[in-house]
Design a protein around this motif. Structure first.
Motif, short mmCIF file in Angstrom:
data_model
loop_
_atom_site.label_atom_id
_atom_site.label_comp_id
_atom_site.label_asym_id
_atom_site.label_seq_id
_atom_site.Cartn_x
_atom_site.Cartn_y
_atom_site.Cartn_z
N GLU A 1 0.83 -1.20 0.00
CA GLU A 1 0.00 0.00 0.00
C GLU A 1 0.86 1.26 0.00
OE1 GLU A 1 -4.04 1.32 2.34
OE2 GLU A 1 -2.35 0.61 3.55
N ARG A 2 1.99 1.25 0.71
CA ARG A 2 2.85 2.42 0.82
C ARG A 2 3.84 2.54 -0.35
NH1 ARG A 2 4.31 1.45 7.25
NH2 ARG A 2 2.25 2.03 8.07
N ALA A 3 3.99 1.47 -1.13
CA ALA A 3 4.99 1.49 -2.20
C ALA A 3 4.46 2.25 -3.42
CB ALA A 3 5.35 0.06 -2.60
N THR A 4 5.37 2.85 -4.16
CA THR A 4 5.02 3.51 -5.42
C THR A 4 5.00 2.46 -6.53
OG1 THR A 4 7.32 3.95 -6.00
CG2 THR A 4 6.19 5.59 -4.64
N PRO A 5 4.34 2.76 -7.67
CA PRO A 5 4.34 1.81 -8.79
C PRO A 5 5.76 1.45 -9.23
CG PRO A 5 2.65 3.46 -9.12
CD PRO A 5 3.42 3.89 -7.91
N ALA A 6 6.68 2.43 -9.19
CA ALA A 6 8.05 2.14 -9.60
C ALA A 6 8.71 1.16 -8.63
CB ALA A 6 8.85 3.43 -9.67
N GLU A 7 8.47 1.33 -7.34
CA GLU A 7 9.06 0.42 -6.34
C GLU A 7 8.48 -1.00 -6.50
OE1 GLU A 7 9.96 3.53 -2.66
OE2 GLU A 7 7.98 2.59 -2.86
N ILE A 8 7.20 -1.06 -6.81
CA ILE A 8 6.57 -2.38 -7.01
C ILE A 8 7.17 -3.06 -8.23
CG2 ILE A 8 4.41 -3.52 -7.66
CD1 ILE A 8 2.95 -1.52 -5.88
N ALA A 9 7.39 -2.28 -9.32
CA ALA A 9 7.98 -2.86 -10.53
C ALA A 9 9.38 -3.36 -10.26
CB ALA A 9 7.98 -1.82 -11.65
N THR A 10 10.15 -2.62 -9.47
CA THR A 10 11.51 -3.06 -9.12
C THR A 10 11.47 -4.34 -8.30
OG1 THR A 10 12.29 -0.76 -9.13
CG2 THR A 10 13.63 -2.39 -7.96
N ALA A 11 10.52 -4.42 -7.37
CA ALA A 11 10.39 -5.62 -6.54
C ALA A 11 9.98 -6.83 -7.39
CB ALA A 11 9.36 -5.39 -5.43
N VAL A 12 9.14 -6.61 -8.37
CA VAL A 12 8.72 -7.71 -9.25
C VAL A 12 9.91 -8.22 -10.04
CG1 VAL A 12 7.38 -8.24 -11.31
CG2 VAL A 12 6.31 -6.99 -9.43
N ARG A 13 10.72 -7.32 -10.58
CA ARG A 13 11.89 -7.76 -11.37
C ARG A 13 12.89 -8.50 -10.48
NH1 ARG A 13 10.51 -3.01 -14.34
NH2 ARG A 13 11.56 -1.62 -12.88
#
Length: 831
Positions: A138-150
């Protein structure tokens, strides 16, 4: 002498004491009725593979490495679909659903593993609770989520939970799947089937559905495969009964005789189902085919008995004389049919599949029951009723037999005799060429074994929706819909499990396990020269990377420096088991005498190739190693399907042929008639297998019994023709005997064939697709047996008289066509 004595005793009982016979059979029906309440059911594919060594290895692995908790567990699959299941709204949706599932005490969920959880813990490794993981996303930005996915994409477990269209660069996928693990309740084991742990907690699909959020995505819940045995039975048996009554009306044309036939059918089913319950045999999907088979054979016996009795009554004989002549003739034919059919069905006892063995036993016992009821009870009831008709004004609608020489049916049936008069040799040569060609074509039939064989289609036919609610199937099976969705959208990386047994405390044990995984075959996925795997070796290496103290222990006991300890292994195991969250019990037993290695294989590869590669790796172990897993189990099952088909067919043909030769030798003094009797069956078997290839039907665990059944049922038709001919031939010359045979017996055979084809053909209505195909194949085998018996046997019997007896019958051959065209008569027609 023994046969005549037995027939005389049956005649005496039927004609002299019909009331006593009826009473005895009704009392026995009451006894068998008590066993029906003891019937249990069994469904699914496990019943067919549970005796395979590879399946036993899976059972051993589950028992030793499945869980460290004393309670059994069950699982539920959840599937999420969205424009992007890795986008923030969809991730939050799944995490909120996961949190609610874990918080629901009624679901007894111990864990919920999903790709969304992996993304959350990658964003915040300290997030160990569902609420904390939800906040991390919930607190993460879309960019942070994309980095975590990669970052998470480097883990195979993460990508295996995502659909094939997963794109690491854009951090997107259209679907994901996860697993909910439940603690089973008291007394609920982990096994499948009704009442087992696989169905605990009850209504868990509905309970989870109620917790699902549907704001940004669709979350579906897949429970256990549907059990369609009860619904199929409730649909098939009434439909079969309706068709059977219809054809009984055509065959008997008398309401009293129809009632006798229906009563005998019901008694046959009660006896057979009662035997199943009393013998403790589980009612599996394959046994659904037994009632239609017994009904069909029973109707055949009934029509022959009543039809033959009517023939004698039309000639002016009394009730007692007509029934004595009838039982004297048909009882022998029934006994031969029962003997050969029993041999055919019992050949399935040699099958590697337990349900097939049960099917063979139940069908064989049912055939004996059918013989007793239709060979003794039905004639006794018929005598009792006809005597009552003489004393009381009971109406008689029809007394004539089915089929006469002047009737349209009689003229059609006489075609076989006309061919036998004019050109039997040419006709038989043509039939032999067609059969040989069909045999060559039939060698291309496939074999298969798949979970899809045991589950219904996604949507049920509309005509089934008009059934009463108590037996009406759902319009759509949600389990199958989700399963099809997963098949379409998720690439399968299969798994092969290696069950290793030996003294794993020996210094070289782990080195050998490591070396066996080097240079793996093509279907095994690899990183460098090592197969992708999970084992106690990889667990040691993973722990050594994170724990300096443990790494030092490994290095002290690693003589060749390859990261695999080869000395003081008990100390290494003890240190590994003492670490927090140790998973050592997943890979090696507490007594250190068995272990499992989990290999990743190409999910699209052929099971046979994967199995061959798995056994290649198994030979590299210096201790006992048994490969298992779905690819291995299904491949072994496929090979056993073909083996079972061949073994049961050989046993059936050899056993039935021997029985027929001995029977005709004993009864008629003509063993060669037994050989003649087998020829139409060989033609039938070839035609059935060729039809399977033409219709793209593969042998599987369910229809693998079809050839033995084709022989068992098909011999019925040939026996009636040959035995009736032998009786008529004693008093008449060749062609009049053939004509009386095919018109009299052929009429009964026609009624029996139509009843069987349509009565068993209703299995096509079965929700289980394999069972539907099974019904179609049985119907085809009966049709082919009928055609070959009525139209092929007359020509064979002409040659039999010419070459197996002392007569000098003239057999027309190549000049037949010219005779027909010029209007000249064949010499054989002078008879």
């Amino acid at each position: 002498m023994g046969v005549d004595w037995l027939i005389d005793r049956i005649d005496a009982a039927v004609v002299s004491r019909p009331k006593s016979v009826i009473l005895v059979f009704l009392l026995l029906t009451g006894v068998f009725l008590t066993g029906i309440g003891s019937i249990s059911t069994e469904s699914g594919q496990q019943q067919f593979i549970e005796d395979l060594p590879s399946f036993q290895a899976v059972e051993d692995i589950n028992q030793e490495f499945g869980t460290t908790f004393p309670t059994e567990t069950t699982s539920t699959t959840i599937v999420q679909e969205s424009s992007n299941v890795l986008a923030k709204p969809a991730l939050l949706d799944m995490l909120k659903t996961r949190e609610r599932i874990l918080a629901s005490s009624s679901l007894r969920a111990t864990s919920v593993s999903t790709p969304a959880t992996t993304v959350a813990t990658t964003l915040d490794p300290s997030a160990t609770t569902p609420a904390a993981q939800y906040r991390a996303v919930e607190r993460a930005t879309p960019a942070e989520i994309a980095t975590a996915v990669r970052e998470a994409a480097d883990e195979p477990g993460f990508t295996n939970g995502l659909s094939d269209d997963f794109n690491g660069a854009s951090a997107s996928a259209s679907a994901s799947r996860g697993t909910v693990t439940h603690r089973a309740g008291p007394g609920a084991g982990a096994g499948g089937g009704p009442g087992g742990g696989s169905e605990f907690p009850p209504d868990r699909v509905e309970r989870i559905d109620a917790l699902v959020q549907d704001d940004a995505s669709n979350v579906w819940v897949q429970g256990t495969p549907p059990d369609t045995t009860g619904t199929t039975t409730a649909v098939v048996l009434p439909a079969a009964l309706v068709l059977i009554v219809l054809f009984l009306v055509i065959a008997y044309r008398d309401p009293v005789d129809i009632g006798i036939g229906l009563l005998a059918i019901v008694m046959t089913l009660i006896w057979t189902f009662g035997f199943i319950g009393l013998a403790g045999i589980p009612f599996a999907v394959l046994l659904i085919a037994v009632p239609p088979i017994l009904i069909a054979i029973g109707i055949d016996f009934g029509i022959h008995s009543i039809n033959r009795y009517r023939e004698e009554r039309v000639r002016g004989r009394s009730i007692d004389d007509a029934m004595s002549l009838t039982t004297g003739q048909v009882t022998v034919a029934f006994a031969i049919v029962t003997g050969t059919s029993t041999v055919g069905f019992l050949s399935n006892v040699a099958s590697a599949f337990p349900p097939t063995r049960d099917f063979g036993l139940v069908a064989a016992v049912g055939i004996v029951f059918t013989f007793l009821i239709f060979g003794t009870f039905v004639p006794a009831v018929k005598v009792f009723v006809d005597r009552a008709r003489q004393r009381y004004p009971i109406p008689t609608v029809a007394t004539t037999p089915l089929g006469s020489e002047s009737s349209p049916l009689g003229r059609i049936l006489s075609t076989g005799v006309i061919v036998a008069k004019r050109g039997p040799v040419v006709f038989l040569l043509l039939a032999a060429l067609l059969t040989a060609g069909g045999g060559v074509y039939a060698t291309g039939v496939d074999t298969g074994f798949s979970p899809d064989d045991f589950q219904p289609a996604e949507e049920t036919p509309a005509y089934l929706q008009v059934l009463p609610e108590s037996i009406r199937p759902p319009e759509r099976f949600e389990y199958v819909r989700i399963d099809n969705f997963v098949d379409r959208n998720f690439g399968e990386s299969g798994r092969v499990l290696m069950y290793v047994e030996g003294r794993l405390t020996r210094d070289t044990a782990l080195e050998q396990m490591h070396r066996a995984s080097q240079s793996p075959p093509g279907t095994f996925r690899a990183t460098g020269r090592l197969a992708e795997r999970q084992s106690v070796v990889t667990l040691i290496q993973s722990r050594a990377e994170r724990d300096p103290e443990f790494r030092a222990l490994v290095e002290r006991n690693d003589r060749n420096g390859n990261g695999v300890p080869d000395d003081n292994l008990p100390a290494v195991y003890d240190a590994l088991s003492e670490s927090p969250n140790s998973e050592i019990d997943r890979f090696i037993a507490s007594d250190r005498r068995s272990a499992q290695v989990i290999y990743t294989v190409d999910g699209e590869a052929d099971d046979e190739v994967v199995t061959d590669d798995a056994y290649r790796i198994a030979t590299a172990f210096r201790v006992s190693a048994q490969p298992t897993g779905s690819p291995v189990i299904f491949d072994e099952a496929i090979s056993l399907v073909l083996e079972s088909v061949i073994v049961s067919l050989v046993l059936t043909l050899v056993g039935s042929s021997a029985f027929l030769i001995i029977a005709y030798w004993t009864i008629e003094g003509q063993p060669s008639l037994g050989v003649i009797n087998v020829v139409p069956i060989l033609v039938t078997v070839v035609a059935v297998v060729a039809s399977m290839r033409a219709l793209d039907i593969a042998f599987n665990a369910i229809n693998g019994t079809i050839l033995a059944i084709a022989v068992g049922i098909g011999i019925d038709y040939a026996v009636h023709v040959v035995h009736r001919f032998a009786d008529e031939y004693r008093e008449r010359s060749l062609y009049p005997a053939l004509t009386r045979t095919v018109v009299g017996t052929g009429g009964a055979l026609t009624g029996s064939m139509l009843t069987t084809v349509f009565g068993i053909g209703v299995l096509a209505l079965a929700l289980n697709p394999a069972l539907g195909v099974f019904g179609v194949l049985i119907s085809l085998s009966v049709l082919y047996a009928y055609l070959s018996s009525v139209f092929l046997l007359p020509s064979l019997l002409v040659l039999w008289e010419r070459y197996a007896t002392e007569t000098d019958t003239v057999v027309p051959t190549i000049d037949t066509a010219a005779d027909v065209m010029t209007g000249r008569r064949s010499p054989s027609e002078d008879d």
